[in-house]
Design a protein around this motif. Structure first.
Motif, PDB file in Angstrom:
ATOM      1  N   ALA A 171       0.833  -1.203   0.000  1.00 30.70           N
ATOM      2  CA  ALA A 171       0.000   0.000   0.000  1.00 30.70           C
ATOM      3  C   ALA A 171       0.860   1.243   0.000  1.00 30.70           C
ATOM      4  O   ALA A 171       0.598   2.199  -0.732  1.00 30.70           O
ATOM      5  N   SER A 172       1.896   1.236   0.805  1.00 29.08           N
ATOM      6  CA  SER A 172       2.814   2.366   0.850  1.00 29.08           C
ATOM      7  C   SER A 172       3.498   2.540  -0.495  1.00 29.08           C
ATOM      8  O   SER A 172       3.629   3.655  -1.002  1.00 29.08           O
ATOM      9  N   GLY A 173       3.933   1.448  -1.087  1.00 28.64           N
ATOM     10  CA  GLY A 173       4.578   1.496  -2.398  1.00 28.64           C
ATOM     11  C   GLY A 173       3.654   2.057  -3.463  1.00 28.64           C
ATOM     12  O   GLY A 173       4.088   2.812  -4.333  1.00 28.64           O
ATOM     13  N   GLN A 174       2.382   1.711  -3.387  1.00 31.19           N
ATOM     14  CA  GLN A 174       1.420   2.243  -4.351  1.00 31.19           C
ATOM     15  C   GLN A 174       1.262   3.749  -4.179  1.00 31.19           C
ATOM     16  O   GLN A 174       1.176   4.482  -5.157  1.00 31.19           O
ATOM     17  N   ARG A 175       1.232   4.218  -2.916  1.00 35.68           N
ATOM     18  CA  ARG A 175       1.126   5.668  -2.675  1.00 35.68           C
ATOM     19  C   ARG A 175       2.365   6.383  -3.208  1.00 35.68           C
ATOM     20  O   ARG A 175       2.260   7.462  -3.791  1.00 35.68           O
ATOM     21  N   VAL A 176       3.530   5.787  -3.015  1.00 40.69           N
ATOM     22  CA  VAL A 176       4.767   6.387  -3.514  1.00 40.69           C
ATOM     23  C   VAL A 176       4.716   6.465  -5.039  1.00 40.69           C
ATOM     24  O   VAL A 176       5.044   7.495  -5.629  1.00 40.69           O
ATOM     25  N   GLN A 177       4.284   5.379  -5.675  1.00 39.41           N
ATOM     26  CA  GLN A 177       4.193   5.387  -7.137  1.00 39.41           C
ATOM     27  C   GLN A 177       3.217   6.445  -7.631  1.00 39.41           C
ATOM     28  O   GLN A 177       3.496   7.150  -8.601  1.00 39.41           O
ATOM     29  N   GLU A 178       2.055   6.568  -6.969  1.00 37.37           N
ATOM     30  CA  GLU A 178       1.078   7.587  -7.361  1.00 37.37           C
ATOM     31  C   GLU A 178       1.674   8.987  -7.209  1.00 37.37           C
ATOM     32  O   GLU A 178       1.485   9.841  -8.066  1.00 37.37           O
ATOM     33  N   HIS A 179       2.389   9.199  -6.118  1.00 38.00           N
ATOM     34  CA  HIS A 179       3.040  10.491  -5.879  1.00 38.00           C
ATOM     35  C   HIS A 179       4.048  10.789  -6.991  1.00 38.00           C
ATOM     36  O   HIS A 179       4.060  11.879  -7.551  1.00 38.00           O
ATOM     37  N   ARG A 192       4.195   9.492 -10.035  1.00 33.55           N
ATOM     38  CA  ARG A 192       3.524   9.687 -11.328  1.00 33.55           C
ATOM     39  C   ARG A 192       2.935  11.091 -11.437  1.00 33.55           C
ATOM     40  O   ARG A 192       2.984  11.708 -12.497  1.00 33.55           O
ATOM     41  N   SER A 193       2.383  11.605 -10.326  1.00 37.43           N
ATOM     42  CA  SER A 193       1.765  12.927 -10.393  1.00 37.43           C
ATOM     43  C   SER A 193       2.808  14.041 -10.453  1.00 37.43           C
ATOM     44  O   SER A 193       2.602  15.045 -11.111  1.00 37.43           O
ATOM     45  N   ARG A 194       3.938  13.871  -9.780  1.00 38.26           N
ATOM     46  CA  ARG A 194       4.960  14.922  -9.755  1.00 38.26           C
ATOM     47  C   ARG A 194       6.001  14.793 -10.854  1.00 38.26           C
ATOM     48  O   ARG A 194       6.589  15.781 -11.264  1.00 38.26           O
ATOM     49  N   PHE A 195       6.247  13.559 -11.289  1.00 38.00           N
ATOM     50  CA  PHE A 195       7.287  13.319 -12.290  1.00 38.00           C
ATOM     51  C   PHE A 195       6.757  12.395 -13.385  1.00 38.00           C
ATOM     52  O   PHE A 195       7.202  11.255 -13.524  1.00 38.00           O
ATOM     53  N   PRO A 196       5.819  12.874 -14.190  1.00 39.77           N
ATOM     54  CA  PRO A 196       5.195  11.996 -15.189  1.00 39.77           C
ATOM     55  C   PRO A 196       6.178  11.492 -16.251  1.00 39.77           C
ATOM     56  O   PRO A 196       5.924  10.485 -16.895  1.00 39.77           O
ATOM     57  N   GLU A 197       7.323  12.157 -16.398  1.00 37.07           N
ATOM     58  CA  GLU A 197       8.309  11.730 -17.397  1.00 37.07           C
ATOM     59  C   GLU A 197       9.133  10.528 -16.927  1.00 37.07           C
ATOM     60  O   GLU A 197       9.826   9.906 -17.722  1.00 37.07           O
ATOM     61  N   ILE A 198       9.042  10.203 -15.636  1.00 38.84           N
ATOM     62  CA  ILE A 198       9.785   9.060 -15.097  1.00 38.84           C
ATOM     63  C   ILE A 198       8.869   7.852 -15.038  1.00 38.84           C
ATOM     64  O   ILE A 198       7.776   7.908 -14.479  1.00 38.84           O
ATOM     65  N   LYS A 199       9.324   6.754 -15.607  1.00 39.96           N
ATOM     66  CA  LYS A 199       8.535   5.528 -15.638  1.00 39.96           C
ATOM     67  C   LYS A 199       9.204   4.479 -14.751  1.00 39.96           C
ATOM     68  O   LYS A 199      10.390   4.178 -14.932  1.00 39.96           O
ATOM     69  N   ILE A 200       8.455   3.964 -13.796  1.00 37.22           N
ATOM     70  CA  ILE A 200       8.959   2.878 -12.954  1.00 37.22           C
ATOM     71  C   ILE A 200       8.733   1.582 -13.714  1.00 37.22           C
ATOM     72  O   ILE A 200       7.601   1.211 -14.015  1.00 37.22           O
ATOM     73  N   VAL A 201       9.829   0.893 -14.064  1.00 33.80           N
ATOM     74  CA  VAL A 201       9.709  -0.299 -14.906  1.00 33.80           C
ATOM     75  C   VAL A 201       9.813  -1.595 -14.118  1.00 33.80           C
ATOM     76  O   VAL A 201       9.445  -2.649 -14.625  1.00 33.80           O
TER      77      VAL A 201
END
Length: 166
Positions: A16-24, A26-35
């Motif tokens: 759950a924490s990891g999902q919140r971090v990913q959402e954060h 994505r919203s602040r750094f849309p050019e960075i893709k977590i692969v």
């Protein structure tokens, strides 16, 4: 690297924490893709770094949640000849990670100011015991440590006093 833990209810807290971090991110750094992500320990980090150089040839960076994981990742990236291409960042800064930062194989580290956090906690506890004013919330921003700034920090005032013996 992310750690996963179970709560008493069985909910995967780390996930759950990891999902919140990913959402954060994505919203602040849309050019960075977590692969890719890998939960595990220090040794798993080196294996994951090696695997990622093969399965994601365009990968540009790895963030680890612990300095020991960063050191293992850097060892694997060095063996793969990928340290120039893939940047590694981490949290915390043990002696090996600090040396990697000074060499330039570790890009940066976020560092919690444990000394001031402990001092603030003790001050709050004393205030609570003595019936004084308790702030209730104290912010302790993390420090960004880079190769250029590492020599300017007195880590005994940030991580642990020089006379601290665990």
């Amino acid at each position: 690297m992310t750690a996963r833990t179970q709560s008493r209810s069985g909910r995967n807290v780390g996930q759950a924490s990891g999902q919140r971090v990913q959402e954060h991110h994505r919203s602040r750094f849309p050019e960075i893709k977590i692969v890719a992500e890998k939960a595990g320990g220090t040794k798993d980090a080196g294996i994951a770094a090696t695997d990622w150089t093969k399965s994601h040839p365009d990968i540009h960076g790895i963030f680890t949640a612990a300095d020991t994981m960063a050191v293992e990742s850097i060892k694997s990236l060095t063996q793969a000849g990928a340290t120039d291409k893939i940047k590694v960042s981490t949290s915390n800064l043990n002696d090996d990670a600090r040396a990697a930062l000074e060499r330039g194989t570790l890009t940066c580290a976020s560092l919690q100011p444990a000394v001031s956090m402990g001092r603030d906690a003790m001050r709050e506890a004393a205030a609570a015991i003595e019936g004084g004013k308790v702030l209730g919330r104290i912010e302790a921003p993390a420090l960004l440590v880079t190769r250029e700034k590492v020599a300017s920090y007195d880590f005994s005032k940030i991580i642990a006093p020089t006379d601290y013996q665990p």
